[in-house]
Write a protein that holds these residues in place. Structure first.
Motif, PDB file in Angstrom:
ATOM      1  N   LEU A   1       0.842  -1.202   0.000  1.00  0.00           N
ATOM      2  CA  LEU A   1       0.000   0.000   0.000  1.00  0.00           C
ATOM      3  C   LEU A   1       0.882   1.260   0.000  1.00  0.00           C
TER       4      LEU A   1
ATOM      5  N   MET B   1      -0.725 -15.141  -7.325  1.00  0.00           N
ATOM      6  CA  MET B   1      -0.527 -15.312  -5.882  1.00  0.00           C
ATOM      7  C   MET B   1      -1.761 -14.837  -5.097  1.00  0.00           C
TER       8      MET B   1
ATOM      9  N   MET C   1       6.828 -11.709   0.950  1.00  0.00           N
ATOM     10  CA  MET C   1       5.628 -12.387   0.436  1.00  0.00           C
ATOM     11  C   MET C   1       5.997 -13.770  -0.109  1.00  0.00           C
TER      12      MET C   1
ATOM     13  N   HIS D   1       9.019  -6.459   0.886  1.00  0.00           N
ATOM     14  CA  HIS D   1       7.692  -6.908   0.457  1.00  0.00           C
ATOM     15  C   HIS D   1       7.815  -8.142  -0.459  1.00  0.00           C
TER      16      HIS D   1
ATOM     17  N   GLN E   1       3.743   5.852  -5.490  1.00  0.00           N
ATOM     18  CA  GLN E   1       3.644   5.943  -6.957  1.00  0.00           C
ATOM     19  C   GLN E   1       2.463   6.825  -7.373  1.00  0.00           C
TER      20      GLN E   1
ATOM     21  N   TYR F   1       9.323   1.417 -10.608  1.00  0.00           N
ATOM     22  CA  TYR F   1       9.642   2.841 -10.521  1.00  0.00           C
ATOM     23  C   TYR F   1       9.065   3.329  -9.206  1.00  0.00           C
TER      24      TYR F   1
ATOM     25  N   PHE G   1      -2.932  -2.770 -12.040  1.00  0.00           N
ATOM     26  CA  PHE G   1      -1.621  -3.229 -12.544  1.00  0.00           C
ATOM     27  C   PHE G   1      -1.736  -3.552 -14.041  1.00  0.00           C
TER      28      PHE G   1
ATOM     29  N   GLY H   1      15.988  -5.416  -4.274  1.00  0.00           N
ATOM     30  CA  GLY H   1      14.817  -5.969  -4.970  1.00  0.00           C
ATOM     31  C   GLY H   1      14.754  -7.470  -4.734  1.00  0.00           C
TER      32      GLY H   1
ATOM     33  N   LEU I   1      -3.514 -17.360  -2.482  1.00  0.00           N
ATOM     34  CA  LEU I   1      -4.138 -16.873  -1.241  1.00  0.00           C
ATOM     35  C   LEU I   1      -5.503 -17.500  -0.972  1.00  0.00           C
TER      36      LEU I   1
HETATM   37  C1  HEM Z   1      -2.644  -6.573  -1.730  1.00  0.00           C
HETATM   38  C2  HEM Z   1      -1.511  -7.181  -1.719  1.00  0.00           C
HETATM   39  C3  HEM Z   1      -0.297  -6.650  -2.432  1.00  0.00           C
HETATM   40  C4  HEM Z   1       0.042  -5.367  -2.739  1.00  0.00           C
HETATM   41  C5  HEM Z   1      -0.719  -4.111  -2.414  1.00  0.00           C
HETATM   42  C6  HEM Z   1       1.294  -5.402  -3.453  1.00  0.00           C
HETATM   43  C7  HEM Z   1       1.941  -4.308  -3.991  1.00  0.00           C
HETATM   44  C8  HEM Z   1       3.103  -4.340  -4.712  1.00  0.00           C
HETATM   45  C9  HEM Z   1       3.710  -3.237  -5.398  1.00  0.00           C
HETATM   46  C10 HEM Z   1       3.144  -1.831  -5.430  1.00  0.00           C
HETATM   47  C11 HEM Z   1       4.839  -3.659  -5.984  1.00  0.00           C
HETATM   48  C12 HEM Z   1       5.813  -2.843  -6.827  1.00  0.00           C
HETATM   49  C13 HEM Z   1       5.358  -2.929  -8.252  1.00  0.00           C
HETATM   50  C14 HEM Z   1       6.260  -2.184  -9.191  1.00  0.00           C
HETATM   51  O1  HEM Z   1       6.102  -0.978  -9.321  1.00  0.00           O
HETATM   52  O2  HEM Z   1       7.105  -2.831  -9.841  1.00  0.00           O
HETATM   53  C15 HEM Z   1       4.968  -5.062  -5.673  1.00  0.00           C
HETATM   54  C16 HEM Z   1       6.001  -5.860  -6.081  1.00  0.00           C
HETATM   55  C17 HEM Z   1       6.118  -7.189  -5.726  1.00  0.00           C
HETATM   56  N1  HEM Z   1       5.213  -7.947  -5.010  1.00  0.00           N
HETATM   57 FE1  HEM Z   1       3.458  -7.321  -4.288  1.00  0.00          FE
HETATM   58  N2  HEM Z   1       1.683  -6.710  -3.553  1.00  0.00           N
HETATM   59  C18 HEM Z   1       0.738  -7.494  -2.929  1.00  0.00           C
HETATM   60  C19 HEM Z   1       0.746  -8.863  -2.822  1.00  0.00           C
HETATM   61  C20 HEM Z   1       1.804  -9.662  -3.156  1.00  0.00           C
HETATM   62  C21 HEM Z   1       1.832 -11.076  -3.014  1.00  0.00           C
HETATM   63  C22 HEM Z   1       0.709 -11.951  -2.484  1.00  0.00           C
HETATM   64  C23 HEM Z   1       3.057 -11.481  -3.433  1.00  0.00           C
HETATM   65  C24 HEM Z   1       3.505 -12.907  -3.414  1.00  0.00           C
HETATM   66  C25 HEM Z   1       4.563 -13.395  -3.970  1.00  0.00           C
HETATM   67  C26 HEM Z   1       3.807 -10.301  -3.844  1.00  0.00           C
HETATM   68  C27 HEM Z   1       5.104 -10.287  -4.312  1.00  0.00           C
HETATM   69  C28 HEM Z   1       5.718  -9.206  -4.903  1.00  0.00           C
HETATM   70  C29 HEM Z   1       6.999  -9.275  -5.564  1.00  0.00           C
HETATM   71  C30 HEM Z   1       7.886 -10.500  -5.680  1.00  0.00           C
HETATM   72  C31 HEM Z   1       7.249  -7.999  -6.082  1.00  0.00           C
HETATM   73  C32 HEM Z   1       8.444  -7.578  -6.912  1.00  0.00           C
HETATM   74  C33 HEM Z   1       9.443  -6.895  -6.086  1.00  0.00           C
HETATM   75  C34 HEM Z   1      10.645  -6.594  -6.959  1.00  0.00           C
HETATM   76  O3  HEM Z   1      10.453  -6.266  -8.138  1.00  0.00           O
HETATM   77  O4  HEM Z   1      11.738  -6.704  -6.427  1.00  0.00           O
HETATM   78  N3  HEM Z   1       3.011  -9.215  -3.660  1.00  0.00           N
HETATM   79  N4  HEM Z   1       3.878  -5.447  -4.908  1.00  0.00           N
END
Ligand code: HEM
Length: 484
Positions: A35, A381, A63, A59, A41, A435, A423, A117, A386
């Motif tokens: 969030l 996911m 996750m 995050h 962003q 970003y 997204f 990252g 979930l």
């Molecule tokens: C409501 C739940 C979630 C929210 C609000 C959320 C939000 C975000 C956001 C905003 C990003 C960055 C996106 C970008 O601009 O590239 C991100 C990246 C990511 N999220 Fe989530 N996410 C959620 C759930 C999950 C879940 C369940 C997973 C399970 C694997 C997950 C894994 C990741 C991973 C691996 C990244 C990439 C980080 C990176 O690029 O290093 N997220 N998430």
């Protein structure tokens, strides 16, 4: 079925409840980091770039790690109480290692601002300044601790199943491929566990080699490794980890759904062929992460596209068909378990389809590094794994009693779907991924689109969090009461 005594079952139940409660606490905290990222962003908040990327690292790694560990704990519980002897004490040891690794990673990200990252791409992973010096060491060591925990846990489960069902070939279901029906029935959960965890163990070992090489480079800066080998190692590890988290959850879907539909869901030739194909192709599917690496031999890119299709399609199709047969005209009450399973199946199919689209080379040229990428794996996911985990938790809390879904569950689904849609729309508008903010993007309309989608996504995340809160009230109460 395994005739475990009741005290042993109770001990396993306490262990899995500890996993469940840990998951229920960590999950909303990690969502909250998501969030914060979307608010930044969307230009509602102002985080500095280093803070944003350390939150993104925690995050992503958090996750992926929490969901895999929870799935392993849940699967271990189902297997230990039905099919094979697993040690409770060893289970607590694995839990302790996972907690240790998680605390280390959290400290590295929040206190030491480790910001590589979730892919920890070499040499960014060890670049001076990517976090405090101690935080780089701590993050790498913590990940090794997590990897060791997962290798030990996975090996323990596969070994116990092998002992019970007569070795690897039996666990892979090859006895079903002959002309006669096998005498000893193999439960689907044993087949799917083997298909997931054996490649998983190989990928964790690749991850350990990768992390050890990173540590060496971190301590001795004059060392250098081939970045392409490093990229292959880390993607084999990361991609497989996330991929098999889904398959572990599918394992208990095959096992527990029949308790609600009162129909068998057994292993047969089609199931064996589909999951054996997955076993082989899952190992090569990660090649689709390397399309932009022109130094990688071209043949491997084509192999990657084919492996991506063949690893995803047979298991999804055979499971969708199986689930269809389970529910079609079955006299079931649409309680939380079958509903969550159905939604999870839809999330798996939609996220999987979006992934297959992105793994198509011609399309990847356009969508690469846009928000389409987080869109597909978040769908897989958040609306796939979930709901399967929630189905399991409700099963743990209420058994196979027909508990109606609360409105909290529907808020969760609506919040997740809205958040994911933003997204996808971002991806279709070529909004770049990773970003911290879009103000510096110098393309007409793109900055506005990116930040607008992020702002709307934040509203949906708030709805999702509210839904979780409502679900938690009854879930916690029943989890702890039933355990007692
Ligand atoms: C409501 C739940 C979630 C929210 C609000 C959320 C939000 C975000 C956001 C905003 C990003 C960055 C996106 C970008 O601009 O590239 C991100 C990246 C990511 N999220 Fe989530 N996410 C959620 C759930 C999950 C879940 C369940 C997973 C399970 C694997 C997950 C894994 C990741 C991973 C691996 C990244 C990439 C980080 C990176 O690029 O290093 N997220 N998430």
């Amino acid at each position: 079925m395994l005739a475990s005594d009741t005290t042993e079952i109770k001990k396993h139940k306490t262990l899995v409840t500890v996993w469940a409660v840990t998951f229920l606490i960590l999950f909303p905290l990690l969502v909250t980091l998501g969030l914060l990222m979307r608010l930044n962003q969307g230009e509602v908040l102002k985080l500095n770039a280093m803070t944003f990327y350390s939150l993104m690292t925690l995050h992503g790694l958090g996750m992926a790690g929490v969901l895999f560990s929870t799935a392993l704990g849940a699967l271990g519980y189902v297997i230990a109480t039905r099919y094979a002897r697993l040690s409770v004490l060893f289970g607590y040891f694995i839990y302790g290692l996972v907690v240790l690794g998680t605390v280390g990673l959290t400290a590295a990200a929040l206190l030491g601002k480790y910001a590589a990252g979730w892919y920890l791409l070499y040499p960014i992973s060890v670049q001076p300044g990517i976090g405090a010096n101690w935080a780089i060491t701590l993050a790498l060591v913590s990940l090794i601790v997590l990897g060791v925990a997962w290798v030990l846990g996975a090996t323990h489960i596969v070994y116990a199943l092998g002992k019970r069902f007569g070795g690897f070939s039996k666990l892979m279901g090859w006895q079903y491929l002959g002309k006669t029906e096998p005498k000893d029935e193999l439960p689907s959960i044993a087949l799917i566990t083997t298909v997931s965890l054996v490649p998983g163990i190989l990928s964790f070992l690749a991850g350990a080699v990768y992390l050890a090489m990173n540590l060496m480079q971190h301590f001795e800066g004059t060392l250098a490794f081939d970045p392409l080998i490093q990229k292959n190692l880390v993607f084999f590890f990361g991609h497989t980890l996330v991929n098999i988290t889904m398959y572990l959850a599918v394992g208990w879907v095959y096992e527990l759904t029949p308790e609600f539909t009162h129909r068998d869901w057994k292993v047969n030739k089609a199931v064996v062929y589909a999951w054996n194909a997955t076993f082989f192709f899952i190992i090569f599917a990660y090649f689709h992460h390397l399309y932009m690496d022109f130094a990688q031999p071209t043949a491997l890119h084509y192999a990657g596209q084919i492996a991506s299709y063949l690893s995803a399609i047979p298991s999804t199709v055979v499971t969708m068909f199986g689930l269809g047969v389970q529910v079609y005209r079955a006299k079931i009450k649409w309680s939380i378990f079958p509903l969550a399973v159905l939604i999870g199946m839809a999330g798996w199919a939609i996220g999987g389809f979006a992934a297959v689209v992105d793994s198509t080379i011609a399309i990847n040229k356009v969508l690469h590094n846009t928000l389409w990428v987080p869109a597909h794996f978040h769908t897989y996911m958040l609306l796939g794994v979930l709901p399967f985990i929630f189905a399991f938790l409700y099963y743990l809390a209420y058994g196979n009693a027909e508990k109606k879904p609360s409105w909290g569950f529907w808020l969760f689904v609506v919040g997740a779907a809205g958040f994911l849609t933003m997204f996808y729309l971002g991806g279709l508008h070529s909004v770049p991924r990773r970003y911290s903010e879009y103000m510096s993007v110098n393309v007409t309309g793109l900055r506005e689109a990116g930040s607008q989608y992020a702002k709307i996504a934040a509203r949906f995340i708030e709805i999702l969090l509210l839904g979780l809160l409502v679900m938690y009230v009854s879930l916690f109460k029943n989890l702890l009461r039933r355990k007692a």
